[in-house]
Design an enzyme around this catalytic site. Structure first.
Site, PDB file in Angstrom:
ATOM      1  N   LYS A   4       7.131  -9.160  -4.031  1.00  0.00           N
ATOM      2  CA  LYS A   4       5.959  -8.480  -3.450  1.00  0.00           C
ATOM      3  C   LYS A   4       6.382  -7.454  -2.403  1.00  0.00           C
ATOM      4  O   LYS A   4       7.079  -7.817  -1.443  1.00  0.00           O
ATOM      5  CB  LYS A   4       5.032  -9.515  -2.797  1.00  0.00           C
ATOM      6  CG  LYS A   4       3.847  -8.918  -2.042  1.00  0.00           C
ATOM      7  CD  LYS A   4       2.888 -10.002  -1.602  1.00  0.00           C
ATOM      8  CE  LYS A   4       1.703  -9.450  -0.850  1.00  0.00           C
ATOM      9  NZ  LYS A   4       2.002  -9.111   0.548  1.00  0.00           N
TER      10      LYS A   4
ATOM     11  N   ALA B 208      -1.619 -14.995   6.163  1.00  0.00           N
ATOM     12  CA  ALA B 208      -1.247 -15.997   7.147  1.00  0.00           C
ATOM     13  C   ALA B 208      -2.459 -16.490   7.941  1.00  0.00           C
ATOM     14  O   ALA B 208      -3.498 -15.840   7.978  1.00  0.00           O
ATOM     15  CB  ALA B 208      -0.222 -15.379   8.110  1.00  0.00           C
TER      16      ALA B 208
ATOM     17  N   HIS C 222       1.766  -3.971   1.888  1.00  0.00           N
ATOM     18  CA  HIS C 222       1.399  -5.042   2.808  1.00  0.00           C
ATOM     19  C   HIS C 222       0.091  -4.700   3.531  1.00  0.00           C
ATOM     20  O   HIS C 222      -0.114  -5.006   4.697  1.00  0.00           O
ATOM     21  CB  HIS C 222       2.525  -5.250   3.828  1.00  0.00           C
ATOM     22  CG  HIS C 222       2.723  -6.657   4.311  1.00  0.00           C
ATOM     23  ND1 HIS C 222       3.823  -7.400   3.971  1.00  0.00           N
ATOM     24  CD2 HIS C 222       1.980  -7.450   5.121  1.00  0.00           C
ATOM     25  CE1 HIS C 222       3.756  -8.588   4.581  1.00  0.00           C
ATOM     26  NE2 HIS C 222       2.643  -8.636   5.274  1.00  0.00           N
TER      27      HIS C 222
ATOM     28  N   THR D 247       8.179 -12.055  -0.582  1.00  0.00           N
ATOM     29  CA  THR D 247       7.759 -10.819   0.080  1.00  0.00           C
ATOM     30  C   THR D 247       8.982 -10.107   0.631  1.00  0.00           C
ATOM     31  O   THR D 247       9.765 -10.685   1.399  1.00  0.00           O
ATOM     32  CB  THR D 247       6.757 -11.138   1.199  1.00  0.00           C
ATOM     33  OG1 THR D 247       5.631 -11.781   0.600  1.00  0.00           O
ATOM     34  CG2 THR D 247       6.303  -9.877   1.923  1.00  0.00           C
TER      35      THR D 247
ATOM     36  N   SER E  40       0.285 -18.312   1.727  1.00  0.00           N
ATOM     37  CA  SER E  40       1.302 -17.749   2.620  1.00  0.00           C
ATOM     38  C   SER E  40       2.272 -18.808   3.133  1.00  0.00           C
ATOM     39  O   SER E  40       1.882 -19.949   3.395  1.00  0.00           O
ATOM     40  CB  SER E  40       0.605 -17.090   3.820  1.00  0.00           C
ATOM     41  OG  SER E  40       1.555 -16.724   4.801  1.00  0.00           O
TER      42      SER E  40
ATOM     43  N   TYR F   9       8.566 -16.332   2.643  1.00  0.00           N
ATOM     44  CA  TYR F   9       9.358 -15.516   3.562  1.00  0.00           C
ATOM     45  C   TYR F   9      10.737 -16.156   3.627  1.00  0.00           C
ATOM     46  O   TYR F   9      10.850 -17.388   3.724  1.00  0.00           O
ATOM     47  CB  TYR F   9       8.715 -15.475   4.956  1.00  0.00           C
ATOM     48  CG  TYR F   9       7.660 -14.392   5.075  1.00  0.00           C
ATOM     49  CD1 TYR F   9       7.950 -13.076   4.746  1.00  0.00           C
ATOM     50  CD2 TYR F   9       6.382 -14.683   5.524  1.00  0.00           C
ATOM     51  CE1 TYR F   9       6.989 -12.080   4.841  1.00  0.00           C
ATOM     52  CE2 TYR F   9       5.407 -13.691   5.621  1.00  0.00           C
ATOM     53  CZ  TYR F   9       5.730 -12.387   5.286  1.00  0.00           C
ATOM     54  OH  TYR F   9       4.782 -11.401   5.382  1.00  0.00           O
TER      55      TYR F   9
HETATM   56  C1  FNR Z   1      -1.333 -10.253   5.074  1.00  0.00           C
HETATM   57  N1  FNR Z   1      -0.372 -10.034   4.092  1.00  0.00           N
HETATM   58  C2  FNR Z   1       0.621 -10.956   3.908  1.00  0.00           C
HETATM   59  N2  FNR Z   1       1.519 -10.797   2.909  1.00  0.00           N
HETATM   60  C3  FNR Z   1       2.480 -11.733   2.696  1.00  0.00           C
HETATM   61  O1  FNR Z   1       3.282 -11.561   1.777  1.00  0.00           O
HETATM   62  N3  FNR Z   1       2.556 -12.840   3.491  1.00  0.00           N
HETATM   63  C4  FNR Z   1       1.699 -13.063   4.498  1.00  0.00           C
HETATM   64  O2  FNR Z   1       1.772 -14.074   5.178  1.00  0.00           O
HETATM   65  C5  FNR Z   1       0.704 -12.087   4.745  1.00  0.00           C
HETATM   66  N4  FNR Z   1      -0.179 -12.236   5.777  1.00  0.00           N
HETATM   67  C6  FNR Z   1      -1.211 -11.366   5.929  1.00  0.00           C
HETATM   68  C7  FNR Z   1      -2.159 -11.603   6.901  1.00  0.00           C
HETATM   69  C8  FNR Z   1      -3.249 -10.764   7.025  1.00  0.00           C
HETATM   70  C9  FNR Z   1      -4.284 -11.036   8.083  1.00  0.00           C
HETATM   71  C10 FNR Z   1      -3.384  -9.662   6.150  1.00  0.00           C
HETATM   72  C11 FNR Z   1      -4.575  -8.736   6.240  1.00  0.00           C
HETATM   73  C12 FNR Z   1      -2.436  -9.411   5.210  1.00  0.00           C
HETATM   74  C13 FNR Z   1      -0.514  -8.882   3.167  1.00  0.00           C
HETATM   75  C14 FNR Z   1      -1.418  -9.231   1.994  1.00  0.00           C
HETATM   76  O3  FNR Z   1      -0.830 -10.171   1.155  1.00  0.00           O
HETATM   77  C15 FNR Z   1      -1.767  -8.000   1.138  1.00  0.00           C
HETATM   78  O4  FNR Z   1      -0.579  -7.332   0.770  1.00  0.00           O
HETATM   79  C16 FNR Z   1      -2.717  -7.002   1.810  1.00  0.00           C
HETATM   80  O5  FNR Z   1      -3.583  -7.633   2.707  1.00  0.00           O
HETATM   81  C17 FNR Z   1      -3.512  -6.282   0.740  1.00  0.00           C
HETATM   82  O6  FNR Z   1      -4.301  -5.317   1.287  1.00  0.00           O
HETATM   83  P1  FNR Z   1      -5.893  -5.463   1.573  1.00  0.00           P
HETATM   84  O7  FNR Z   1      -6.574  -6.013   0.338  1.00  0.00           O
HETATM   85  O8  FNR Z   1      -6.021  -6.349   2.757  1.00  0.00           O
HETATM   86  O9  FNR Z   1      -6.271  -4.042   1.850  1.00  0.00           O
HETATM   87  C1  LAC Z   2       1.193 -10.275   8.269  1.00  0.00           C
HETATM   88  C2  LAC Z   2       2.364 -11.102   7.919  1.00  0.00           C
HETATM   89  C3  LAC Z   2       2.351 -12.470   8.375  1.00  0.00           C
HETATM   90  O1  LAC Z   2       0.943  -9.294   7.567  1.00  0.00           O
HETATM   91  O2  LAC Z   2       2.704 -10.998   6.589  1.00  0.00           O
HETATM   92  O3  LAC Z   2       0.541 -10.545   9.302  1.00  0.00           O
END
Ligand code: FNR
Ligand code: LAC
Length: 360
Positions: free
Chosen positions: A232, A79, A256, A156, A106, A130
């Site tokens: 996911k 995001a 996540h 997700t 996202s 979402y």
């Molecule tokens: C995420 N992740 C995430 N997942 C998702 O399905 N929708 C989203 O909007 C978000 N937003 C998001 C924001 C931020 C800042 C982070 C760090 C993560 C989770 C992301 O898709 C993923 O599952 C993890 O970040 C993977 O782990 P690593 O590589 O960050 O360790």
């Molecule tokens: C997050 C959400 C937006 O991990 O997926 O911040």
């Protein structure tokens, strides 16, 4: 100094980000046990390299749901990328396009999806969904993603509520002026509340997301779209079988990035049971804690078709915009190439289970 690896990108990014943005990107839920476990579990796996293989020619080409990716490293949905850099999702899309890999965009992007798809040429953008309480908005989002040219839907399922991320509670996380949840503007859902006591994002989730969504609804969703659906956030064999039964075409094994249920199993430790449960019927991807090429290799050896890279892309983006995001991906890809050569693997198909053992 140019960062030499993804850890150094995090340090470079931290110097440029506000503490609130850094905390949001870096942080996890609760005591951040799962956040740390994602890394620690990779380190507990040891490689058993095969020697004296002619590795003069190597390829890491990867087929993910019909998209020919140049590497088994996709960009995870994240995001609010404009909190990292003014170019936000556009820069990440260009970086992913230049690297010939998939970007998962996202639902909470800060750039209209049509612009992202165009920026990602050659375009391999998957849309992360979402599920909102407002089914009309959810359906419209899916339809818009189809029209925009997204080629898969990543639903997700591990976040009916947001995990309690104490850094964000303390910082009363919300979006600064001028940064919006662009693709939800038509539905009055493009702002995070600022009056919230703690995390504005947690308040947004509580108000907007459908906490009653089940496997049955997922089957409904699958019928409303012609796009392949990837689920996911699966960490168990029975859920993986349900995903297959619901007609999904891919599963992301993920906690996540340690941001949801603290204490959840490390992603790489959950991978083998999911791989065994689906028995090759659908593709399986893994994310969480990938920071080295050898992590990608370990995930593939344990049966993943590909991995998703999360935070390091944001670190590259914050440090140096599109170039930084691209270089973060390239560094990891180069590490994977070297790891493959040193393990005697010339293609992804040669990365097999016997390459990995649990370190004593
Ligand atoms: C995420 N992740 C995430 N997942 C998702 O399905 N929708 C989203 O909007 C978000 N937003 C998001 C924001 C931020 C800042 C982070 C760090 C993560 C989770 C992301 O898709 C993923 O599952 C993890 O970040 C993977 O782990 P690593 O590589 O960050 O360790
Ligand atoms: C997050 C959400 C937006 O991990 O997926 O911040």
């Amino acid at each position: 100094m140019m960062p030499l690896n993804l850890h150094e990108y995090e340090a470079a990014a931290r110097e440029r980000l506000t503490p609130t943005a850094y905390d949001y990107f870096a942080g996890g839920a609760g005591d951040e046990v799962t956040l740390r476990a994602n890394r620690a579990s990779f380190d507990r796996l040891a490689l058993r390299p095969r020697v004296l293989v002619d590795v003069s020619r190597r390829s890491m080409k990867c087929d993910v749901l019909g998209a020919d990716a140049a590497m088994p490293i996709l960009v995870a949905p994240m995001a609010f990328q404009r909190l990292a850099h003014a170019d936000g999702e556009l820069a990440v899309a260009r970086a992913a396009g230049a690297a010939h890999t998939v970007m998962v965009l996202s639902s909470l992007a800060t750039t209209p999806m049509e612009e992202v798809v165009v920026a990602a040429r050659p375009s391999r953008v998957w849309f992360q969904l979402y599920v909102f309480k407002d089914r009309g908005a959810t359906r419209a989002l899916v339809r818009r993603a189809e029209l925009a040219g997204c080629t898969a839907l990543v639903v997700t399922v591990d976040a009916p509520f947001l995990g309690r991320r104490e850094r964000d509670v303390r910082n009363r996380f919300s979006l600064p002026d001028g940064v919006h949840i662009s693709n939800l503007a038509g539905f009055g859902k493009d702002e995070l509340p600022r009056e919230a006591e703690g995390s504005g994002l947690a308040a947004y989730f509580e108000k907007q997301l459908d906490v009653a969504f089940t496997w049955k609804d997922l089957a409904w969703l699958r019928e409303t779209t012609r796009l392949p659906v990837v689920v996911k956030g699966v960490l168990r064999a029975d859920d993986a079988r349900d995903a297959v039964a619901a007609g999904c075409q891919g599963i992301v094994v993920s906690n996540h990035g340690g941001r949801q249920l603290d204490g959840a199993v490390a992603a790489i430790d959950a991978l083998p049971e999911v791989v065994a449960a689906v028995g090759g019927k659908v593709q399986v991807y893994l994310d969480g804690g990938i920071r080295r090429g050898t992590d990608v290799l370990k995930a593939l050896a344990l049966g993943a078709n590909a991995t998703l890279l999360g935070r390091p892309v944001l670190w590259g983006l914050a440090a140096d915009g599109e170039d930084g995001a691209k270089r973060a991906i390239d560094l990891l890809a180069a590490e994977l190439d070297l790891a493959m050569a040193l393990c005697g693997c010339r293609s992804l198909a040669e990365i097999r289970r016997d390459l990995v053992v649990r370190a004593p």
